[in-house]
Design an enzyme around this catalytic site. Sequence first.
Site, PDB file in Angstrom:
ATOM      1  CG  HIS A  85      -1.684   1.232   1.430  1.00  0.00           C
ATOM      2  ND1 HIS A  85      -1.402   2.102   2.453  1.00  0.00           N
ATOM      3  CD2 HIS A  85      -2.715   1.772   0.743  1.00  0.00           C
ATOM      4  CE1 HIS A  85      -2.223   3.130   2.384  1.00  0.00           C
ATOM      5  NE2 HIS A  85      -3.032   2.962   1.364  1.00  0.00           N
ATOM      6  CD  GLU A  88      -2.678   2.687  -3.767  1.00  0.00           C
ATOM      7  OE1 GLU A  88      -3.162   3.834  -3.857  1.00  0.00           O
ATOM      8  OE2 GLU A  88      -3.098   1.817  -2.975  1.00  0.00           O
ATOM      9  CG  HIS A  89       0.048   6.291  -0.535  1.00  0.00           C
ATOM     10  ND1 HIS A  89      -0.387   7.417   0.118  1.00  0.00           N
ATOM     11  CD2 HIS A  89      -0.891   5.338  -0.299  1.00  0.00           C
ATOM     12  CE1 HIS A  89      -1.534   7.170   0.727  1.00  0.00           C
ATOM     13  NE2 HIS A  89      -1.858   5.905   0.493  1.00  0.00           N
ATOM     14  CD  GLU A 165      -4.756   5.708   3.320  1.00  0.00           C
ATOM     15  OE1 GLU A 165      -5.487   4.907   2.719  1.00  0.00           O
ATOM     16  OE2 GLU A 165      -3.672   6.125   2.862  1.00  0.00           O
TER      17      GLU A 165
END
Length: 458
Positions: A85, A88-89, A165
């Site tokens: 993840h 991905e950012h 997040e």
Amino acid sequence: MQQSSQEMGIYVSRRALISFLALSLFFVGLPPLVSAAVFNPQNFTLENGMQVVVITNHRVPVVTHMVWYRVGAMDEPPGKSGLAHYLEHLMFKGTKSLKPGEFSAIVARNGGRENAFTAQDYTGYYQSVAVGRLPLMMKLEADRMSNLLLDDEIIEPEREVVIEERRSRVDRDPSSILGEQVRAVMFQNHPYRIPIIGWQHEIEGLTRKDLIDFYKAWYAPNNAILVISGDITVDEVRPLAEKYYGPIPAKPLPKRVAWAEPPLNADLRVVLEHERVRQPSWSRRFIAPSLVHGATEHADALQVLGEILSGGSTSRLYRRLVVENKAAVSAGGWYSGRSRGPGTFGFYISPTPGGDLSAAGEALNAEIDLLVEKGVRLEEVTKAIQRLQDSAIYARDSFRTPARVLGGALAIGQTVQDVESWPERIGSVTVEAVNQAIDHVLKDRKSVTSLLLPKPTT
């Protein structure tokens, strides 16, 4: 109560994830008297191993361009949770030819919409643009497939974004906190027990080398699927794919771990009391086969069962527990089977305001017992199949949904034919098949029960 995105094996990152409702249309079919094909895609494979799928839809001059990588959170090294993840950012933070943020600026300047998502099983990136902008999107996406630049000046600020997040989407949300704990006890060995966004202490420890190694290992054309849906033909896509993606060399991929989950040998119970909870809820989960893992012969029948139990206001659980018995404000079931590893089958109920959660849970347990004892009826199976088939109209009309459906299926190891033959398979599901699936998943099986409760006032 509906499943959270993490329950379904997909984590909504800072860039909001594709709607699960669209992805779930993988399971719809067409009415029995219509051709069995769903999307009529055409596909080919580049010399470097990249699979390409094209779904033509001339309704509007727009295309959705998606690249799916067959790598997700379940592929992270031990102790490196959140790596997929986090990367991905960082895929939006610049390449050898683009400055950080320039990718998104170019998409926006050309009237496009973009998104990205990380799941346990895959990671994906997409843009929706006017068909004339497709070559530019291919150029941009091919560039970051092999030319991503990562340095500490980029990595460290984004780490804080990811941690925040996690705080906002998990640590401040009681249902997400409970969901993490349920998965941590339900999966004893499989990495599905670890949250997609990662544990905070492990996110804090991820290094630049971890990120670069993961990127170099998995981001390759022979580990990717290109899906294009919209106002374009396969003859138009092929030369573009060969031009932009074809020159990227294939890589030897790491050997994947063949995870095997041991049987659950005890009924488990997880309870969370939290001051932010206003409406209590009760749920019960069982390990189940997925579309590609375990006793896959039950997967279609389990989808029909899910529709019988929770397919709208006339479904069995809603009708009996909400309408007739008035024991709850919501009740239903779900089947989650779009995964490389084990699936789950679950039930949920939320009592009426001021109602007794224990009594509501007992009422739902009684329905589960009745289901195991008596099974389902022919009328229920017939109506469930018809409802699923009727919904295919919407899947076919969309220019985004086909790309999502096919990409998700291929990313977990299914084929185009698996998707296209679904109507025929679902239409052949029988009462006996559903009852056999019930026995396989629910009869004499251990489960995890969870309770989400308001924190008592002192």
